[in-house]
Design a protein around this motif. Structure first.
Motif, PDB file in Angstrom:
ATOM      1  N   ASN A 141       0.820  -1.216   0.000  1.00 36.70           N
ATOM      2  CA  ASN A 141       0.000   0.000   0.000  1.00 36.70           C
ATOM      3  C   ASN A 141       0.851   1.262   0.000  1.00 36.70           C
ATOM      4  OD1 ASN A 141      -2.232  -1.629   0.008  1.00 36.70           O
ATOM      5  ND2 ASN A 141      -2.823  -1.212   2.125  1.00 36.70           N
ATOM      6  N   LEU A 142       1.939   1.244   0.782  1.00 33.22           N
ATOM      7  CA  LEU A 142       2.788   2.439   0.834  1.00 33.22           C
ATOM      8  C   LEU A 142       3.505   2.641  -0.502  1.00 33.22           C
ATOM      9  CD1 LEU A 142       4.281   2.260   4.446  1.00 33.22           C
ATOM     10  CD2 LEU A 142       2.420   3.698   3.595  1.00 33.22           C
ATOM     11  N   VAL A 549      -5.835   6.306  -3.077  1.00 34.61           N
ATOM     12  CA  VAL A 549      -4.988   5.147  -2.799  1.00 34.61           C
ATOM     13  C   VAL A 549      -5.814   4.040  -2.144  1.00 34.61           C
ATOM     14  CG1 VAL A 549      -2.935   4.327  -1.593  1.00 34.61           C
ATOM     15  CG2 VAL A 549      -2.954   6.602  -2.616  1.00 34.61           C
ATOM     16  N   MET A 550      -6.696   4.435  -1.248  1.00 37.16           N
ATOM     17  CA  MET A 550      -7.541   3.454  -0.565  1.00 37.16           C
ATOM     18  C   MET A 550      -8.344   2.642  -1.586  1.00 37.16           C
ATOM     19  SD  MET A 550     -10.495   4.107   2.308  1.00 37.16           S
ATOM     20  CE  MET A 550     -11.807   4.732   1.274  1.00 37.16           C
ATOM     21  N   ILE A 551      -8.951   3.330  -2.535  1.00 35.94           N
ATOM     22  CA  ILE A 551      -9.772   2.638  -3.527  1.00 35.94           C
ATOM     23  C   ILE A 551      -8.901   1.784  -4.441  1.00 35.94           C
ATOM     24  CG2 ILE A 551     -11.258   2.986  -5.533  1.00 35.94           C
ATOM     25  CD1 ILE A 551     -12.388   5.434  -4.075  1.00 35.94           C
ATOM     26  N   LEU A 552      -7.770   2.335  -4.880  1.00 31.69           N
ATOM     27  CA  LEU A 552      -6.888   1.557  -5.755  1.00 31.69           C
ATOM     28  C   LEU A 552      -6.334   0.336  -5.033  1.00 31.69           C
ATOM     29  CD1 LEU A 552      -4.915   4.350  -7.631  1.00 31.69           C
ATOM     30  CD2 LEU A 552      -6.884   3.035  -8.436  1.00 31.69           C
ATOM     31  N   ALA A 553      -6.112   0.463  -3.724  1.00 33.06           N
ATOM     32  CA  ALA A 553      -5.556  -0.654  -2.960  1.00 33.06           C
ATOM     33  C   ALA A 553      -6.646  -1.641  -2.561  1.00 33.06           C
ATOM     34  CB  ALA A 553      -4.843  -0.129  -1.711  1.00 33.06           C
ATOM     35  N   GLY A 554      -7.900  -1.268  -2.794  1.00 32.71           N
ATOM     36  CA  GLY A 554      -8.999  -2.147  -2.400  1.00 32.71           C
ATOM     37  C   GLY A 554      -9.218  -2.180  -0.898  1.00 32.71           C
ATOM     38  N   ARG A 559      -6.917   4.167   7.189  1.00 27.77           N
ATOM     39  CA  ARG A 559      -5.790   3.810   8.060  1.00 27.77           C
ATOM     40  C   ARG A 559      -4.841   2.824   7.392  1.00 27.77           C
ATOM     41  NH1 ARG A 559     -10.205   3.772  11.484  1.00 27.77           N
ATOM     42  NH2 ARG A 559     -10.418   1.565  11.048  1.00 27.77           N
ATOM     43  N   GLU A 560      -5.339   2.094   6.403  1.00 28.73           N
ATOM     44  CA  GLU A 560      -4.496   1.106   5.754  1.00 28.73           C
ATOM     45  C   GLU A 560      -3.613   1.703   4.657  1.00 28.73           C
ATOM     46  OE1 GLU A 560      -5.423  -0.814   8.453  1.00 28.73           O
ATOM     47  OE2 GLU A 560      -4.670  -2.365   7.107  1.00 28.73           O
ATOM     48  N   VAL A 561      -3.799   2.979   4.359  1.00 26.26           N
ATOM     49  CA  VAL A 561      -2.954   3.605   3.336  1.00 26.26           C
ATOM     50  C   VAL A 561      -2.228   4.838   3.872  1.00 26.26           C
ATOM     51  CG1 VAL A 561      -4.314   2.730   1.406  1.00 26.26           C
ATOM     52  CG2 VAL A 561      -4.868   4.958   2.376  1.00 26.26           C
TER      53      VAL A 561
END
Length: 597
Positions: A141-142, A549-554, A559-561
């Motif tokens: 994600n990062l 980023v959240m959406i692209l990372a699914g 908090r996860e991005v």
RNA sequence: GGCCCGGUGGUGUAGCGGCCAAACAUACCUCCCUGUCACGGAGGAGAUCGGGGGUUCGAAUCCCCCCCGGGUCGCCA
């Protein structure tokens, strides 16, 4: 360097070479004499083998290793024996035969698994953030976030945009979100505020003649948090001179399309982006950020509902309210319990209730008989009326009609939420599709019921549509703006507008918003003054980087991005912020803490 | 501020009035194992069930208050 090769980079071509790796013990498989170590660094995982016959020293070091110990290994890359290759690993054809092994640092047993994606309590994730960030998913994600920002910078650079930094210590703005305040040491009783966004600054950069500005800008809002809202977040802040709405939208369409194609090519983007007006979005989807991955469009059946004997519908239809609904395909088999869940959802969003009609059987609607309709209120509707409503919702037999009645403003959210729920229940929301779309023509103002005054729907610098300027003094509520959003799936990804660049018009807007001339001068004087020195027509937009980023990372949470996010109660569990200040610090800042009563 | 969900060995879960001096998986410790890759096998240790109060003959389990995490409404120009 304590390493000369990345673990994840090892391939057949390295066979026969001597490499030095350094990283963490991901996993250990101890066969007594042979010991296998999965050595992990940022690039990936490589298998290290320790054989006592090859190097007794390396073998004894490796024998003491535990998960997450930091290790340096020198050894020869060789092909794995035939039949022992690991297809699941990019490095799975080779392994490193350890000749020297050095423990760079031992590690305590971690508080949760690094080498497994098992769920972890959120508080633990935050308290041991560096360890949680070691997880493959978080590293991914990062890295994704880095690529997104890098792509955006390159994209805009090629198009003549200049990145300009703007102050973090700035002035409190009267409207909008609650500000984070920073006390001034030099001016007792005075405060800086952290920017909610660099809105006015970027407009002033347009006055300055920058023409094309952008910034990856940190923004701060002291409001309650959500899964998709953190107190500090990052926007791509962007502004252009001599543009109209279409120019901004076209640029964004190109940016997002090429971004997704480059960074997450496995995701599908719908091209061209649908452009729908705010009014259409509300009417068809009950929300200004509709999930366009599926249809389930809302239909207005007010006229038909008014012809029924059902009092709740007749009353609403006769008093200017609406009866709207949609058909859930194949859901006529829904149980009483399932229907009750949907009704509960609708009530939680403020609707008085949910009317359901199950159209049993299959085949043409024309053959639908009275006995085919299952509904608590079926007896108030003629079969013809039900057919007419069903046909307006484009229903088939086997479908479930879902209807809500009431004032338009009261029913749109419940209907929108119900539509979203059914889209998910029916598996219509494909996680690999990004339904990016533009929503345009937002109202300029919205009525604040508590304070009985007009507020800006977007912000006070948004230009009204040219043809609606005359409504400003007569009927502000009907005045539409040059504001636009980018939505994606069920999220708002960006907001922007063409701005006002004319002092007189801007002053008029402030007056409608209820500011006195003194307040206008104090709070916005710098902007109004600037407008008098040749402000170019300009406009911009600000997509949320975290959400992209959240959406692209699914991911389902910001908090996860974000490397170091805060809890829902705005705490940083790693540092323990916020924390109290020493009496000396308070004294310097001329502050006194008043205990809660 | 309101509503909802959750808090049980290190971690993730099960248990939801007595069968629980709490179960399972994994991690941890010891021993065995030369081709594993979520290695395997044998043994061991580890939990005052978030905190406090109450109901009961009896509470992880029921009630009240508080704390923590999450979701959501309000809020987020």
């Amino acid at each position: 360097m304590l390493k000369d090769t990345d673990a994840g980079s090892l391939r057949k071509s390295h066979v026969g070479t001597e490499v030095t790796l350094a990283g963490w013990v991901h996993r250990r498989r101890d066969h007594g004499s042979l010991i296998f170590i999965d050595l992990r660094d940022r690039s990936g995982i490589a298998q290290v083998v320790a054989n006592p016959e090859v190097s007794p020293d390396a073998h004894s070091v490796v024998g003491n290793l535990r998960n997450e110990w930091v290790l340096q290994v020198k050894g020869e890359v060789r092909l794995r024996p035939p039949g022992t290759e690991n297809q699941n690993l990019p490095t799975g054809e080779v392994e490193v035969l350890a000749k020297e092994a050095t423990i760079l640092n031992p590690a305590k047993t971690p508080p949760f698994y690094i080498n497994d994606e098992a769920e972890v309590d959120e508080a633990l994730r935050l308290r041991y953030r560096p360890l949680y960030l070691r997880r493959e998913r978080m590293q991914r994600n990062l890295v994704l976030r880095h690529r997104v920002v890098k792509f955006i910078r390159d994209f805009l650079d090629k198009r003549g945009f200049i990145e300009v930094e703007t102050p973090i210590l700035i002035k409190s703005t009267p409207e909008g979100a609650r500000d984070y305040l920073v006390p001034s040491r030099i001016y007792p009783g005075s405060f800086y505020a952290l920017p909610q966004s660099p809105q006015q600054l970027k407009q002033l950069l347009m006055v300055a003649g920058l023409e094309r500005y952008y910034q990856i800008a940190r923004c701060f809002r002291d409001e309650d948090l959500r899964a998709d809202r953190q107190p500090e977040f990052t926007q791509l802040d962007l502004e252009m001179s001599f543009v109209e709405e279409k120019d901004i939208l076209d640029l964004m369409e190109e940016l997002f399309t090429s971004l997704v194609e480059t960074v997450t090519p496995e995701k599908r983007v719908i091209k061209p982006f649908p452009r729908l007006t705010y009014q259409e979005a509300i009417a068809k989807y009950g929300t200004d950020k509709p999930d366009l991955r599926f249809g389930l469009e809302l239909a207005d059946v007010t006229d038909l509902a008014g012809q029924s004997e059902f009092q709740a519908f007749r009353k609403v239809a006769g008093s200017g309210g609406l009866v709207k609904g949609f058909a859930a395909p194949g859901c006529s088999i829904y149980s009483r319990k399932q229907l009750e869940e949907l009704a509960e959802l609708v009530r939680a969003k403020g609707a008085p209730g949910l009317v359901t009609m199950s159209l049993m059987g299959d085949g043409s609607l024309d053959d639908l008989a009275e006995s085919d309709v299952r509904s608590a209120v079926a007896r108030y509707f003629s079969t013809d009326l039900i057919k007419a409503m069903a046909s307006r919702m484009k229903a088939q037999r086997g479908d479930l009609l879902l209807m809500v009645a009431g004032e338009e403003e009261k029913i749109r959210e419940p209907l929108g939420a119900l539509r979203e729920e059914m889209g998910h229940r029916l598996g219509l929301a494909d996680p690999n599709t990004l339904a990016l779309a533009f929503v345009t023509q937002f109202p300029l103002f919205e009525w604040n019921r508590e304070e009985k005054k007009w507020g800006s729907a977007h912000h006070p610098f948004t230009a009204p549509r040219d043809e609606h300027v005359s409504l400003l003094d007569t009927d502000p509520g009907r005045c539409l703006s040059k504001a636009y959003d980018i939505v994606c799936n069920e999220y708002e990804l960006a907001s922007g507008s063409i701005r006002i660049h004319n002092r007189e018009l801007q002053g008029n807007i402030f007056r409608i918003l209820g500011y006195t001339p003194e307040q206008i001068q104090d709070r916005f004087g710098h902007l109004l003054d600037a407008f008098e020195y040749g402000a170019p027509p300009h406009g911009g937009i600000a997509p949320g980087i975290d959400r992209i980023v959240m959406i692209l990372a699914g991911e389902r949470s910001l908090r996860e991005v974000i490397a170091f996010p805060k809890t829902q109660s705005a705490q940083d569990l790693l540092f323990g912020a916020p924390s109290t200040a020493s009496p000396q610090q308070l004294a310097e800042l001329h502050l006194q803490v008043v205990p809660e009563p």
